[in-house]
Design a protein around this motif. Sequence first.
Motif, PDB file in Angstrom:
ATOM      1  N   LEU A  23      40.628   7.977  -0.011  1.00  0.00           N
ATOM      2  CA  LEU A  23      39.252   8.541  -0.117  1.00  0.00           C
ATOM      3  C   LEU A  23      38.639   8.701   1.278  1.00  0.00           C
ATOM      4  CD1 LEU A  23      37.039   9.716  -2.041  1.00  0.00           C
ATOM      5  CD2 LEU A  23      36.235   7.104  -1.997  1.00  0.00           C
ATOM      6  N   PHE A  24      38.975   7.645   1.894  1.00  0.00           N
ATOM      7  CA  PHE A  24      37.988   7.879   3.332  1.00  0.00           C
ATOM      8  C   PHE A  24      38.612   8.778   4.232  1.00  0.00           C
ATOM      9  CE2 PHE A  24      36.090   3.702   1.982  1.00  0.00           C
ATOM     10  CZ  PHE A  24      34.930   4.084   2.472  1.00  0.00           C
ATOM     11  N   ALA A  25      40.110   8.742   4.185  1.00  0.00           N
ATOM     12  CA  ALA A  25      40.775  10.131   5.024  1.00  0.00           C
ATOM     13  C   ALA A  25      40.544  11.197   4.292  1.00  0.00           C
ATOM     14  CB  ALA A  25      42.230   9.540   4.819  1.00  0.00           C
ATOM     15  N   HIS A  26      40.494  11.608   3.240  1.00  0.00           N
ATOM     16  CA  HIS A  26      40.153  12.739   2.701  1.00  0.00           C
ATOM     17  C   HIS A  26      38.757  13.384   3.076  1.00  0.00           C
ATOM     18  CE1 HIS A  26      39.979  16.129  -0.316  1.00  0.00           C
ATOM     19  NE2 HIS A  26      38.767  15.643  -0.807  1.00  0.00           N
ATOM     20  N   ARG A  27      37.892  12.328   3.331  1.00  0.00           N
ATOM     21  CA  ARG A  27      36.323  12.848   3.644  1.00  0.00           C
ATOM     22  C   ARG A  27      36.232  12.951   5.225  1.00  0.00           C
ATOM     23  NH1 ARG A  27      32.492  10.249  -1.297  1.00  0.00           N
ATOM     24  NH2 ARG A  27      33.504  11.286  -2.639  1.00  0.00           N
TER      25      ARG A  27
END
Length: 279
Positions: A23-27
């Motif tokens: 999730l953090f990487a995607h954001r």
Amino acid sequence: MSTKKVIAITGASSGMGKAAVQLFAHRGWIVYGGARRVENISTGTNIHAVKLDVTDSASNHNFINLITTEQQRIDVLINNAGYGEGGPVEDIPLANVRKQFETNFFGAVELTKLTLPTMRAQKAGRIVNISSIGGDLYMPLNAYYHASKAALQQWSDALDLEVQRFGIRSVIVQPGGTQSAWGDIAVQNMRKNLQPNSAYLPLVDVLGNVLSSANNRISATSADLAHVFYAAATDPKPKQRYFNSFGDRLVVHVVRAHPKAFRAATGALLHHLERRARN
């Protein structure tokens, strides 16, 4: 040096930790995911998979040093690594008790201590400590897990009061039941930790069956909890506690507000289950 936010996440090879890395990487965050099974950490843009054993001091130093050397900053540390060392208080070897606290508590303590100088220099940062509703409620055969999570919560609250003056916050996430291998591992540990001819075998049989059955009815997913992690890491005005659902928040409130009633109800339920198992 990148202008992107930098986050370190432990326990990144499975469950909530793995979902949070994604999730953090995607954001758009630069994510350093640490775990013993580094091969199971997600790969992709913005993700750095790092071998990490939070019970090993050299490994913790290497993890934080790598991030500060490569990025010169750490905006968020998520202390997610943890497991349940289930079994009777009397039967569990002290070596396993120490391992429980080294993983669930002391690993978070050391990683935080290593991170704080960088966050103080930045005058900003967020420590997100992943506890459990089991940090407030309790059940038999999980005494050391509950104790480690309760310790993490009290420590985090005290830390928060110390570091707010530097623009840093320390907050707690309290997941309830989540679809993962956690419950199965806890039940396995309950049986593994039984001493030969243990007096607690009937209790393990009863609660082991209850936990295994409950695992099949859990609706919360690791992805759901990853979004809670994200809120805890990014809220402009962070809360002291984060929950995934109203039910999780409610049960913690009830336990805190009515400890005698909770203990009586838990004891009555246990007595009922034991009687039913004998009949």
